[in-house]
Design an enzyme around this catalytic site. Structure first.
Site, PDB file in Angstrom:
ATOM      1  N   LYS A  90      -7.482   6.450 -13.079  1.00  0.00           N
ATOM      2  CA  LYS A  90      -8.273   5.514 -12.123  1.00  0.00           C
ATOM      3  C   LYS A  90      -7.502   4.519 -11.916  1.00  0.00           C
ATOM      4  CE  LYS A  90     -11.861   3.431 -10.170  1.00  0.00           C
ATOM      5  NZ  LYS A  90     -10.972   3.767  -8.904  1.00  0.00           N
ATOM      6  N   LYS A 114      -4.221  -2.339 -18.372  1.00  0.00           N
ATOM      7  CA  LYS A 114      -5.349  -3.170 -17.608  1.00  0.00           C
ATOM      8  C   LYS A 114      -6.771  -2.292 -17.772  1.00  0.00           C
ATOM      9  CE  LYS A 114      -4.769  -4.138 -13.281  1.00  0.00           C
ATOM     10  NZ  LYS A 114      -4.706  -4.399 -11.725  1.00  0.00           N
ATOM     11  N   LYS A 126      -2.081   5.333 -10.047  1.00  0.00           N
ATOM     12  CA  LYS A 126      -1.996   4.575  -8.892  1.00  0.00           C
ATOM     13  C   LYS A 126      -1.379   5.377  -7.655  1.00  0.00           C
ATOM     14  CE  LYS A 126      -2.284   0.399  -7.162  1.00  0.00           C
ATOM     15  NZ  LYS A 126      -3.300  -0.794  -7.775  1.00  0.00           N
ATOM     16  N   GLY A 165      -9.257   0.851  -3.744  1.00  0.00           N
ATOM     17  CA  GLY A 165      -8.195   0.140  -2.680  1.00  0.00           C
ATOM     18  C   GLY A 165      -7.253  -0.430  -3.405  1.00  0.00           C
ATOM     19  N   ASP A 166      -6.242  -1.154  -2.756  1.00  0.00           N
ATOM     20  CA  ASP A 166      -5.282  -1.983  -3.031  1.00  0.00           C
ATOM     21  C   ASP A 166      -4.673  -2.642  -1.617  1.00  0.00           C
ATOM     22  OD1 ASP A 166      -3.658  -2.834  -5.609  1.00  0.00           O
ATOM     23  OD2 ASP A 166      -2.176  -2.555  -4.189  1.00  0.00           O
TER      24      ASP A 166
HETATM   25  P1  NDP Z   1      -4.878  -7.095   0.952  1.00  0.00           P
HETATM   26  O1  NDP Z   1      -4.180  -6.033   1.748  1.00  0.00           O
HETATM   27  O2  NDP Z   1      -6.362  -7.416   1.112  1.00  0.00           O
HETATM   28  O3  NDP Z   1      -4.218  -8.621   0.870  1.00  0.00           O
HETATM   29  C1  NDP Z   1      -2.961  -8.568   0.755  1.00  0.00           C
HETATM   30  C2  NDP Z   1      -2.201  -9.973   0.815  1.00  0.00           C
HETATM   31  O4  NDP Z   1      -0.957 -10.104   0.485  1.00  0.00           O
HETATM   32  C3  NDP Z   1      -2.123 -10.419   2.385  1.00  0.00           C
HETATM   33  O5  NDP Z   1      -2.412 -11.645   2.576  1.00  0.00           O
HETATM   34  C4  NDP Z   1      -0.626 -10.066   2.423  1.00  0.00           C
HETATM   35  O6  NDP Z   1      -0.160 -10.648   3.591  1.00  0.00           O
HETATM   36  C5  NDP Z   1       0.020 -10.325   1.480  1.00  0.00           C
HETATM   37  N1  NDP Z   1       1.204  -9.958   1.106  1.00  0.00           N
HETATM   38  C6  NDP Z   1       1.349  -8.575   0.822  1.00  0.00           C
HETATM   39  N2  NDP Z   1       2.444  -7.727   0.738  1.00  0.00           N
HETATM   40  C7  NDP Z   1       3.189  -9.012   0.832  1.00  0.00           C
HETATM   41  C8  NDP Z   1       4.726  -9.192   0.850  1.00  0.00           C
HETATM   42  N3  NDP Z   1       5.407  -8.066   0.579  1.00  0.00           N
HETATM   43  N4  NDP Z   1       4.939 -10.274   0.977  1.00  0.00           N
HETATM   44  C9  NDP Z   1       4.237 -11.287   1.035  1.00  0.00           C
HETATM   45  N5  NDP Z   1       2.796 -11.106   1.218  1.00  0.00           N
HETATM   46  C10 NDP Z   1       2.450 -10.073   1.098  1.00  0.00           C
HETATM   47  O7  NDP Z   1      -4.774  -6.749  -0.758  1.00  0.00           O
HETATM   48  P2  NDP Z   1      -5.261  -7.129  -2.173  1.00  0.00           P
HETATM   49  O8  NDP Z   1      -5.881  -8.561  -1.824  1.00  0.00           O
HETATM   50  O9  NDP Z   1      -6.208  -6.099  -2.278  1.00  0.00           O
HETATM   51  O10 NDP Z   1      -4.178  -7.192  -3.023  1.00  0.00           O
HETATM   52  C11 NDP Z   1      -3.487  -8.348  -3.584  1.00  0.00           C
HETATM   53  C12 NDP Z   1      -2.732  -8.133  -4.791  1.00  0.00           C
HETATM   54  O11 NDP Z   1      -3.566  -8.055  -5.840  1.00  0.00           O
HETATM   55  C13 NDP Z   1      -1.815  -6.951  -4.920  1.00  0.00           C
HETATM   56  O12 NDP Z   1      -0.944  -7.208  -5.787  1.00  0.00           O
HETATM   57  C14 NDP Z   1      -2.532  -5.859  -5.559  1.00  0.00           C
HETATM   58  O13 NDP Z   1      -2.067  -4.890  -6.284  1.00  0.00           O
HETATM   59  C15 NDP Z   1      -3.807  -6.841  -6.467  1.00  0.00           C
HETATM   60  N6  NDP Z   1      -4.856  -6.294  -7.042  1.00  0.00           N
HETATM   61  C16 NDP Z   1      -5.756  -5.856  -6.158  1.00  0.00           C
HETATM   62  C17 NDP Z   1      -7.156  -5.508  -6.426  1.00  0.00           C
HETATM   63  C18 NDP Z   1      -8.219  -5.064  -5.534  1.00  0.00           C
HETATM   64  O14 NDP Z   1      -9.256  -4.821  -6.183  1.00  0.00           O
HETATM   65  N7  NDP Z   1      -7.879  -5.233  -4.159  1.00  0.00           N
HETATM   66  C19 NDP Z   1      -7.362  -5.491  -8.003  1.00  0.00           C
HETATM   67  C20 NDP Z   1      -6.408  -6.080  -9.096  1.00  0.00           C
HETATM   68  C21 NDP Z   1      -5.145  -6.262  -8.339  1.00  0.00           C
HETATM   69  P3  NDP Z   1       0.262  -9.856   5.119  1.00  0.00           P
HETATM   70  O15 NDP Z   1      -0.941  -9.630   5.739  1.00  0.00           O
HETATM   71  O16 NDP Z   1       1.250 -10.621   5.922  1.00  0.00           O
HETATM   72  O17 NDP Z   1       0.817  -8.432   4.702  1.00  0.00           O
HETATM   73  O1  2IT Z   2      -4.648  -3.090  -9.146  1.00  0.00           O
HETATM   74  C1  2IT Z   2      -6.036  -2.671  -9.300  1.00  0.00           C
HETATM   75  O2  2IT Z   2      -6.356  -2.885 -10.602  1.00  0.00           O
HETATM   76  C2  2IT Z   2      -6.787  -2.093  -8.129  1.00  0.00           C
HETATM   77  N1  2IT Z   2      -6.130  -2.165  -6.853  1.00  0.00           N
HETATM   78  C3  2IT Z   2      -8.136  -1.873  -8.234  1.00  0.00           C
HETATM   79  C4  2IT Z   2      -8.121  -0.325  -8.681  1.00  0.00           C
HETATM   80  C5  2IT Z   2      -9.569   0.138  -8.735  1.00  0.00           C
HETATM   81  O3  2IT Z   2      -9.784   1.403  -9.166  1.00  0.00           O
HETATM   82  O4  2IT Z   2     -10.666  -0.590  -8.516  1.00  0.00           O
END
Ligand code: NDP
Ligand code: 2IT
Length: 449
Positions: A90, A114, A126, A165-166
């Protein structure tokens, strides 16, 4: 250092040279579970460390698609199925031009621990692609997702591997991926993906879950240390899914978010960020954070000009890095500490480089580690899977209450393990110790596989 741990780490470093993010993630876990390794000499005979750092399977594949100009583009797809000891693989899918095997492996490795912390039956994985969704039309996104799934479908399944998603993969992409999976399989297997739309099998509160969960964890961590969220100033990097819903929830506890960012720069609004404006820019228009100034001309915008994001120079009580790995450098950590930061909550995966983590801990900053603090997203994905299996839906309030309980329990596990192993207040170690114990128990019980 424990001799076996040292030897295993050296071997893993040699084997995975050229994968810096992956090695960074492995080192962090291994170096914080040393006391557990000391207590369990059988780990060596069972090659437990070597096995836990070796993915069960890695798939890489060609993703060809045709852009709106009729050009054929070839991207590379990945799925790392890291560990299935406590449940089907997952973890999310990331679409970003920086994606490579090292990044997907670090994310898959962290996901094992996690997911163990959530207390739910999910293994670690992943995937993703070096595809850049920025500036692409809806049709291009759809064609890319269809091509990606045309290979991925043979490797996944509700009891096998469940992507979500991510970065760069949200509701729109999951919809296109699911549509293609269903078409190929000629079966409605809702539980094969999570983060689905509410009208076709998604869970209420999944969109909000990571950011809300981060806030719940932060609330518990502050409470345990005699503080609360009310009246605190907050800065949040990123303005994507995690950042937006962390901002929403933390504001509801009386904290004030004054800054957010994207990869180009950051906005500062001393009156508190207008989150509806950010949602409109990011979720509807898919624009740049700078456009906030079109709505609030009094706010300030600072362009990012180096690897140190300008957002970490802003004085704050609570910093929530919610963008990407290694976005908090040692320089940024020093700035935050100099400005009196009380707590840091990792919404992103591995957002603090190791030196920044060490600096925060040395300076008694309360640090909520990613594996624990951002586990609310995947936990709610597991709740989505269970609803799909039951062919039933929970209300928003029911899901949120479950999420709150899960995050509260995760904090408790981090604290108890940090105390038990003699590093009180070090929740990074606490999270790794709690999760590692569970994974090790399962791997030992299941034999050499
Ligand atoms: P989104 O794509 O929705 O948003 C990503 C954000 O981070 C954007 O504002 C983007 O800016 C910025 N960003 C991405 N890459 C870079 C980079 N290389 N340098 C600077 N800014 C960057 O992603 P999420 O919000 O889903 O994910 C954000 C973080 O949270 C990631 O690390 C992800 O792995 C983690 N995460 C996500 C989960 C989820 O459920 N979605 C769960 C747990 C962790 P820009 O638009 O300019 O690229
Ligand atoms: O980093 C993370 O935990 C996620 N992007 C969510 C993974 C998931 O399967 O919901």
């Amino acid at each position: 250092m424990n001799q076996y741990l040292n030897k295993a780490l050296e071997e893993i470093e040699k084997k995975n040279a050229g994968e810096p993010e992956f090695l960074q993630a492995v080192r962090e876990v291994f170096c914080t579970v040393e006391k557990l390794v000391d207590k369990n000499p059988q780990f060596e005979k069972l090659a437990l460390l070597e096995r836990v750092a070796e993915p069960e399977r890695i798939v890489t594949f060609r993703v060809p698609w045709v852009n709106d100009e009729g050009q054929v583009i070839v991207n590379r797809g990945y799925r790392v199925q890291f560990n299935s000891v406590i449940g089907p693989y997952k973890g999310g899918l990331r679409f970003h031009p920086s994606v490579n095997q090292s990044i997907i492996k670090f994310l898959g490795f962290e996901q094992i621990f996690k997911n163990a912390l959530t207390g739910l039956p999910i293994g670690g994985a992943k995937g993703g692609s070096d595809f850049d969704p920025k500036g692409k039309s809806d049709n291009e996104i759809m064609r890319f997702c269809q091509s990606f799934m045309t290979e991925l479908y043979r490797h996944i399944g509700a009891d096998v591997d469940v992507p979500a998603g991510d970065i760069g993969v949200g509701g729109r992409e999951i919809g296109y991926l699911f549509g293609q999976y269903k078409r190929i399989k000629n079966a409605y297997e809702g539980g094969v993906l999570t983060g689905k739309g509410i009208s076709y099998g998604g869970s209420l509160a999944r969109t909000e879950a990571t950011g809300y969960g981060l806030t719940f964890f932060m609330r518990e961590m502050l409470k345990a240390n005699g503080h609360d969220l009310s009246g605190k100033t907050v800065t949040i990097s990123g303005s994507g899914n995690v950042a937006i819903y962390a901002a929403e929830k933390i504001t509801s506890y009386g904290a004030k978010v004054v800054a957010m960012s994207d990869s180009n720069g950051c906005i500062y609004d001393k009156n508190g960020i207008d989150l509806n404006a950010v949602k409109q820019i990011k979720e509807v228009k898919r624009g740049r954070i700078k456009e906030y100034l079109d709505i609030h001309p009094d706010a300030e915008y600072t362009e990012r000009t180096s690897e140190d994001s300008p957002i970490w120079s802003i004085k704050t009580d609570i910093a929530l890095p919610c963008a990407t790995q290694n976005e908090v450098t040692l320089n940024s950590a020093k700035k935050l500490v100099e400005n009196g930061v009380l707590a840091v909550g990792e919404g992103a995966n591995m957002p603090c480089c190791q030196e920044a983590t060490d600096y925060f801990l040395e300076n008694k900053v309360f640090l909520a580690p990613a594996k624990a603090a951002n586990a609310g997203g995947v936990a709610t994905s597991a709740i989505e899977m269970s609803q799909n299996s039951m062919r039933f839906y929970y209300t928003f309030e029911e899901v949120e209450a479950k999420l709150d309980r899960i995050m509260t329990n995760i904090f408790k596990a981090c604290k108890e393990n940090a105390d038990k192993y003699g590093c009180p207040g070090n929740y990074v170690a606490g999270a790794n110790l709690a999760a590692f114990q569970k994974i090790a128990d399962g791997m030992i019980a299941q034999g050499i596989v």
